[in-house]
Design an enzyme around this catalytic site. Structure first.
Site, PDB file in Angstrom:
ATOM      1  CE1 TYR A  60      -4.262  -2.380   5.324  1.00  0.00           C
ATOM      2  CE2 TYR A  60      -3.354  -0.185   4.996  1.00  0.00           C
ATOM      3  CZ  TYR A  60      -3.911  -1.335   4.483  1.00  0.00           C
ATOM      4  OH  TYR A  60      -4.102  -1.451   3.123  1.00  0.00           O
ATOM      5  CB  SER A  71      -0.863   0.026   1.262  1.00  0.00           C
ATOM      6  OG  SER A  71      -1.526   1.275   1.390  1.00  0.00           O
TER       7      SER A  71
HETATM    8  P1  NAD Z   1     -11.572  -5.964   0.331  1.00  0.00           P
HETATM    9  O1  NAD Z   1     -12.266  -5.853   1.622  1.00  0.00           O
HETATM   10  O2  NAD Z   1     -12.391  -6.132  -0.873  1.00  0.00           O
HETATM   11  O3  NAD Z   1     -10.533  -7.159   0.361  1.00  0.00           O
HETATM   12  C1  NAD Z   1      -9.863  -7.573   1.509  1.00  0.00           C
HETATM   13  C2  NAD Z   1     -10.086  -9.071   1.612  1.00  0.00           C
HETATM   14  O4  NAD Z   1      -9.227  -9.604   2.613  1.00  0.00           O
HETATM   15  C3  NAD Z   1     -11.487  -9.459   2.022  1.00  0.00           C
HETATM   16  O5  NAD Z   1     -12.321  -9.596   0.903  1.00  0.00           O
HETATM   17  C4  NAD Z   1     -11.258 -10.780   2.736  1.00  0.00           C
HETATM   18  O6  NAD Z   1     -11.583 -11.853   1.887  1.00  0.00           O
HETATM   19  C5  NAD Z   1      -9.784 -10.812   2.996  1.00  0.00           C
HETATM   20  N1  NAD Z   1      -9.510 -11.092   4.405  1.00  0.00           N
HETATM   21  C6  NAD Z   1      -9.456 -10.215   5.445  1.00  0.00           C
HETATM   22  N2  NAD Z   1      -9.233 -10.905   6.583  1.00  0.00           N
HETATM   23  C7  NAD Z   1      -9.137 -12.216   6.244  1.00  0.00           C
HETATM   24  C8  NAD Z   1      -8.910 -13.413   6.981  1.00  0.00           C
HETATM   25  N3  NAD Z   1      -8.716 -13.405   8.304  1.00  0.00           N
HETATM   26  N4  NAD Z   1      -8.916 -14.593   6.308  1.00  0.00           N
HETATM   27  C9  NAD Z   1      -9.122 -14.620   4.965  1.00  0.00           C
HETATM   28  N5  NAD Z   1      -9.321 -13.522   4.231  1.00  0.00           N
HETATM   29  C10 NAD Z   1      -9.331 -12.337   4.873  1.00  0.00           C
HETATM   30  O7  NAD Z   1     -10.634  -4.685   0.208  1.00  0.00           O
HETATM   31  P2  NAD Z   1      -9.454  -4.325  -0.814  1.00  0.00           P
HETATM   32  O8  NAD Z   1      -9.282  -2.864  -0.671  1.00  0.00           O
HETATM   33  O9  NAD Z   1      -9.676  -4.903  -2.140  1.00  0.00           O
HETATM   34  O10 NAD Z   1      -8.199  -5.008  -0.124  1.00  0.00           O
HETATM   35  C11 NAD Z   1      -7.322  -5.901  -0.814  1.00  0.00           C
HETATM   36  C12 NAD Z   1      -5.893  -5.580  -0.432  1.00  0.00           C
HETATM   37  O11 NAD Z   1      -5.558  -4.291  -0.935  1.00  0.00           O
HETATM   38  C13 NAD Z   1      -5.605  -5.522   1.064  1.00  0.00           C
HETATM   39  O12 NAD Z   1      -4.368  -6.145   1.325  1.00  0.00           O
HETATM   40  C14 NAD Z   1      -5.498  -4.035   1.345  1.00  0.00           C
HETATM   41  O13 NAD Z   1      -4.665  -3.771   2.439  1.00  0.00           O
HETATM   42  C15 NAD Z   1      -4.888  -3.565   0.044  1.00  0.00           C
HETATM   43  N6  NAD Z   1      -4.999  -2.123  -0.211  1.00  0.00           N
HETATM   44  C16 NAD Z   1      -6.201  -1.557  -0.416  1.00  0.00           C
HETATM   45  C17 NAD Z   1      -6.293  -0.199  -0.678  1.00  0.00           C
HETATM   46  C18 NAD Z   1      -7.603   0.493  -0.926  1.00  0.00           C
HETATM   47  O14 NAD Z   1      -7.609   1.712  -0.999  1.00  0.00           O
HETATM   48  N7  NAD Z   1      -8.705  -0.204  -1.057  1.00  0.00           N
HETATM   49  C19 NAD Z   1      -5.117   0.571  -0.731  1.00  0.00           C
HETATM   50  C20 NAD Z   1      -3.898  -0.055  -0.522  1.00  0.00           C
HETATM   51  C21 NAD Z   1      -3.851  -1.404  -0.271  1.00  0.00           C
END
Ligand code: NAD
Ligand code: MG
Length: 306
Positions: free
Chosen positions: A211, A198
């Protein structure tokens, strides 16, 4: 603006277009979902590529395991991979079955195999079991995307519990270690590992101490492991998203009152839509990036990074 207008486009990612206006600058209403959130209930809806991602056979016959593949970024990557010809094993939490079923359907409509593997990545035994079930279901494994993540905003260190600290580390970085370790015996030379980090790794928000520090760890883990695995012909890279509109943000990932402005302070002036990340993962997964390893590819709307 309707949900449909806010998220989905039918213009594919290869069409010449202005990145400022490719998607509208959304102002999401204040909303809250229990952790983990669902894409099905997110407002406005996001574009995960169902109608827009056009494949060009870049991952034909490949076999990918993606964690957090039910929603948001992981779902967009799963759709992109399938449209490029890869079979996909999807991990997600059991509560996310409805989101996962939708993505499985889209993968199958692309003529590829979808292997749904629900389970909790904070469970040490499950992480190894997940990898063997994925390899069994796909008949091998040559792409691993460690994408699952947990983000819960907490105002102050005094309020940040040891329980939350541990759970965030278990989900975001310990599971990455356990899954990657278990995957090694399945991955032939040419395989690729991609970790979701991120912009928080370099620009930590004061409310995301636990985080953001896991995301810095993920960058470092990626660079170290890339050197270790290079002689085996296995590449390891990371993708660092900026603000992307996903269920993570509404399940306590951000304070509610910040949602209407989400992503507006990037140089492109808007939040990213998940499908705008899929080409970065496709590039790093495919043999066209054969000399790229230990790299973090920033996809963040123009925020300067080190
Ligand atoms: P999202 O909520 O759609 O995806 C996160 C997923 O993590 C969930 O769908 C879930 O299936 C999984 N998860 C969480 N805890 C879990 C557990 N204990 N066991 C199994 N699965 C688990 O949100 P997203 O934004 O698509 O996140 C995906 C990745 O992107 C993450 O690593 C997040 O940190 C990263 N990210 C997101 C952003 C943003 O702005 N959305 C920015 C930077 C990084
Ligand atoms: Mg989800």
């Amino acid at each position: 603006m309707s949900n449909q207008d806010a998220g989905n486009t039918r213009t594919d990612q290869l069409t010449f277009q202005n990145p400022v206006t490719r998607y509208p600058s959304i102002s999401p209403p204040e909303q809250d979902q229990p952790e983990p959130g669902l894409d099905l209930e997110l407002e406005p809806e996001t574009d995960r590529g169902e109608y827009s991602y056009r494949g060009t056979a870049r991952l034909q016959g490949r076999k990918a395991l993606i964690t957090g593949a039910d929603s948001g970024i992981g779902a967009a990557v799963a759709i992109g991979f399938a449209r490029e010809g890869a079979d996909v094993a999807l991990n997600y939490l059991p509560e996310e079955q409805a989101d996962a079923e939708k993505i499985c359907r889209i993968i199958e409509d692309a003529g590829c195999k979808a292997v749904p593997l629900p389970g909790d990545l904070t469970d040490v035994a499950f992480c190894a079991e997940l990898v063997s079930k994925a390899a069994e279901g796909l008949g091998g494994l040559d792409i691993l995307v460690n994408n699952a993540g947990r983000q819960i905003a907490v105002e102050s260190l005094e309020e940040l519990t040891e329980e939350q600290w541990t759970r965030t580390y278990e989900t975001n970085i310990r599971a990455m270690f356990l899954i990657t370790k278990a995957a090694l015996k399945h991955l032939p030379p040419g395989s690729t590992i991609i970790n979701t980090t991120s912009v928080q790794a370099y620009m930590p928000s004061p409310m995301l101490i636990d985080y953001a520090s896991t995301k810095a760890a993920i960058n470092n883990f990626t660079k170290g492991l890339a050197q270790q695995l290079a002689p085996k012909g296995i590449r390891v890279n990371a993708v660092a998203p900026g603000p992307f509109w996903t269920p993570l943000q509404v399940s306590d990932g951000q304070p509610k009152e910040k949602l209407p402005k989400f992503g507006k302070d990037t140089p492109l002036g808007r939040a990213g839509q998940p499908t705008e990340l899929a080409p970065a993962y496709v590039f790093l997964a495919s043999p066209e990036s054969s000399y790229v390893t230990g790299e973090t590819l920033n996809v963040n709307g123009g925020m300067p990074t080190p």
